[in-house]
Design an enzyme around this catalytic site. Structure first.
Site, PDB file in Angstrom:
ATOM      1  N   ASP A 163      30.554  28.584  66.397  1.00 11.85           N
ATOM      2  CA  ASP A 163      31.792  29.351  66.302  1.00 11.85           C
ATOM      3  C   ASP A 163      32.924  28.522  65.697  1.00 11.85           C
ATOM      4  O   ASP A 163      32.799  27.310  65.506  1.00 11.85           O
ATOM      5  CB  ASP A 163      32.212  29.840  67.689  1.00 11.85           C
ATOM      6  CG  ASP A 163      31.285  30.917  68.239  1.00 11.85           C
ATOM      7  OD1 ASP A 163      30.599  31.573  67.440  1.00 11.85           O
ATOM      8  OD2 ASP A 163      31.258  31.091  69.471  1.00 11.85           O
TER       9      ASP A 163
ATOM     10  N   TYR B  84      23.340  21.222  73.530  1.00  9.97           N
ATOM     11  CA  TYR B  84      24.783  21.194  73.350  1.00  9.97           C
ATOM     12  C   TYR B  84      25.427  20.277  74.385  1.00  9.97           C
ATOM     13  O   TYR B  84      24.886  20.075  75.481  1.00  9.97           O
ATOM     14  CB  TYR B  84      25.379  22.589  73.537  1.00  9.97           C
ATOM     15  CG  TYR B  84      25.233  23.525  72.367  1.00  9.97           C
ATOM     16  CD1 TYR B  84      26.240  23.648  71.409  1.00  9.97           C
ATOM     17  CD2 TYR B  84      24.097  24.319  72.226  1.00  9.97           C
ATOM     18  CE1 TYR B  84      26.114  24.532  70.343  1.00  9.97           C
ATOM     19  CE2 TYR B  84      23.962  25.202  71.160  1.00  9.97           C
ATOM     20  CZ  TYR B  84      24.975  25.303  70.227  1.00  9.97           C
ATOM     21  OH  TYR B  84      24.843  26.168  69.173  1.00  9.97           O
TER      22      TYR B  84
END
Length: 248
Positions: free
Chosen positions: A51, A109
């Site tokens: 994003d 992540y």
């Protein structure tokens, strides 16, 4: 012939990974530079999307090219033309059927938090004004692998056929004023890591119980979960793994 590229980038100036109209993206920059250098229309396919504002220390993408590439030369030239916040780390030939997105075995992540205002981490970590309970954070994180359906922790209007994800690892580490959430899964939904991180922080701050978090997951309560979305600038895609069989 098919090639994999390994990429790292600082995401602050980009509207995420994927090409979109009227916005600068990482994929767009890479497509442009590779097309110019190879004198062909190159469109790379990434292992996944990130994003707006999200950073990346390891992302893979593939592209097809008719001729053999001198990988070291292209690597050097591409990094000369790419902006300083995007780095091409490697170029490697793979099998013709290899796919950067569908062949990925796992993605990892990190979400980075600083507990005190630090000018040297501006835009690179989320500043939290209160100190969460590390034990509670890890207790809440240990619940996640018990579930597979994470619709509650995905953004609305996500274009997916299933909300099932296999979470392999989820844990927190604190080092002084730095707090990092680590999570690894076979796949992630849009916004999933940021929403999970926010919900876990609510538990760690005593504002949400583990039982309430379970209820959010089981009831697929997107609206309630999304209230705790954390900013993108603390998030890093840091590892994507593949089966050895794809590499030549």
């Amino acid at each position: 012939m098919r090639y994999f590229i390994e990429v790292a980038y600082h995401g602050a100036l980009y509207h995420g990974w994927q090409v979109q109209p009227n916005a600068e993206t990482v994929q767009e920059k890479l497509n442009f530079v590779l097309s110019k250098l190879l004198r062909a229309e190159i469109e790379i396919t990434g292992s996944g999307r990130t994003d707006t504002g999200v950073h990346c220390s390891q992302q893979f993408a593939h592209f097809d090219y008719d001729d053999e590439i001198v990988e070291k030369d292209l690597l050097h030239k591409a990094n000369s033309f790419l902006p300083p916040d995007i780095s091409l780390k490697s170029i490697r030939r793979v099998t013709d059927e290899a796919h950067a997105r569908f062949d990925a075995v796992s993605r990892s992540y990190e979400y980075k938090i600083t507990l005190h205002k630090n000018p040297f981490l501006q835009g690179l970590a989320y500043t939290l004004r209160w100190t969460p309970d590390l034990k509670l954070l890890n207790q809440a994180a240990s619940v996640l692998p018990e579930y597979t359906d994470f619709e509650a922790f995905s953004k609305i209007h996500s274009d997916v056929h299933t909300h099932n994800c296999d979470i392999m690892e989820a844990y927190w580490v604190q080092n002084g004023d730095d707090l990092t959430f680590h999570i690894k899964a076979n796949r992630f939904l849009r916004g999933m890591v940021r929403i999970i991180t926010g919900n876990l922080l609510q538990v760690g701050l005593g504002k949400l119980s583990i039982e309430e978090m379970r209820d959010i997951i089981e009831k697929k309560d997107r609206k309630r979960a999304a209230r705790f979305l954390v900013p993108g600038h603390g998030l890093y895609l840091n590892q994507v793994t593949y089966p050895e069989s794809i590499w030549l």
